[in-house]
Design a protein around this motif. Structure first.
Motif, PDB file in Angstrom:
ATOM      1  N   ASP A 173       4.588   1.085   4.030  1.00 22.15           N
ATOM      2  CA  ASP A 173       3.376   0.646   4.795  1.00 22.15           C
ATOM      3  C   ASP A 173       2.343   1.109   3.309  1.00 22.15           C
ATOM      4  O   ASP A 173       1.735   0.318   3.004  1.00 22.15           O
ATOM      5  N   GLN A 174       2.823   1.826   2.900  1.00 21.32           N
ATOM      6  CA  GLN A 174       1.978   2.827   1.619  1.00 21.32           C
ATOM      7  C   GLN A 174       2.250   1.213   0.643  1.00 21.32           C
ATOM      8  O   GLN A 174       1.441   1.101  -0.361  1.00 21.32           O
ATOM      9  N   ARG A 176       3.002  -1.835   0.712  1.00 21.74           N
ATOM     10  CA  ARG A 176       2.558  -3.669   1.121  1.00 21.74           C
ATOM     11  C   ARG A 176       1.346  -3.032   0.585  1.00 21.74           C
ATOM     12  O   ARG A 176       0.739  -3.799  -0.063  1.00 21.74           O
ATOM     13  N   GLU A 177       0.069  -1.708   0.359  1.00 23.22           N
ATOM     14  CA  GLU A 177      -1.188  -1.281   0.345  1.00 23.22           C
ATOM     15  C   GLU A 177      -1.399  -1.831  -1.408  1.00 23.22           C
ATOM     16  O   GLU A 177      -1.651  -2.251  -1.399  1.00 23.22           O
TER      17      GLU A 177
END
Length: 236
Positions: A173-174, A176-177
């Motif tokens: 998730d990190q 992807r951000e």
């Protein structure tokens, strides 16, 4: 940008460290990869509280006399009383260290003496907490250390799998951000470095034996497992 060469991909997720894979399998699992785009690193973590299965305890036992023989004899008598009290509480995995002695020099208020000490540890059911503190902790020469909580070890493998998935998803998730912020959309994992999970028994400080209300094991902090890992992605 020029191709970036990375060290071999780690795909065993810590199994090598505990000897679960032979050396030949490790060699076959290592593949040299390259990233000809943007390299992203992200550290993910996960934690999970678990129900308390048992309590772990430790205590120091000491006795004092004018001679080493007298101190050791007194210590032996006190240990017998501690053993009987713990047996009544159905203690598990009882461990007793060998005794040690040291000379206390004389001062203005008391003569010289020899102090003998040893350590006792074990595990017991949570409902025995009150008896441990009030009955065992009140015996002569006993000094209780903080009590720890332990989870069911039979669930370790399942919990570890959940933590691995959670920590990797956190890292993904990190990444992807960050990738979206620089206009990238495709991520390919290149390397995973597993830091390991950390079971931390939570401690409760013991209090005076004459305190009320009773000591409640439900008020102890729950055992908690933590796991973190570092993932390198190739982003395009």
């Amino acid at each position: 940008m020029p191709p970036l060469s990375l060290r071999p991909l780690v795909v065993l997720l810590g199994l090598v460290a505990i000897g679960a894979w032979p050396r030949a399998a490790v060699a076959q699992a290592q593949v040299q990869l390259r990233c000809d785009a943007t390299l992203l690193e992200a550290r993910g973590s996960a934690e999970q509280e678990r129900p308390t299965r048992r309590l772990s305890f430790s205590l120091a036992l000491e006795a004092e006399a004018a001679s080493a023989d007298g101190a050791l004899q007194s210590l032996q008598q006190r240990l017998a009383a501690v053993r009987q009290a713990l047996q009544r509480q159905q203690v598990e995995a009882l461990r007793v260290t060998s005794p040690s002695t040291w000379q206390r020099p004389a001062d203005r208020h008391r003569p010289a003496a020899v102090t003998a000490t040893l350590q006792v540890s074990g595990r017991l059911q949570p409902q025995r907490l009150q008896a441990l503190i009030r009955e065992v902790g009140a015996l002569p020469g006993v000094r209780l250390a903080p009590v720890g909580t332990e989870a069911d070890r039979g669930q370790d493998a399942a919990v570890r799998r959940q933590l691995l998935r959670g920590a990797y998803q956190d890292a993904l998730d990190q990444a992807r951000e960050v990738a979206a912020a620089v206009g990238l959309s495709q991520l390919s994992p290149l390397e995973v470095q597993l830091d390991g999970n950390d079971l931390r028994p939570m401690l409760m400080r013991t209090v005076a034996a004459d305190a009320a209300p009773p000591f409640d094991p439900a008020e102890l902090a729950l055992p908690k497992d933590r796991l973190s890992l570092l993932v390198r992605f190739c982003a395009r």
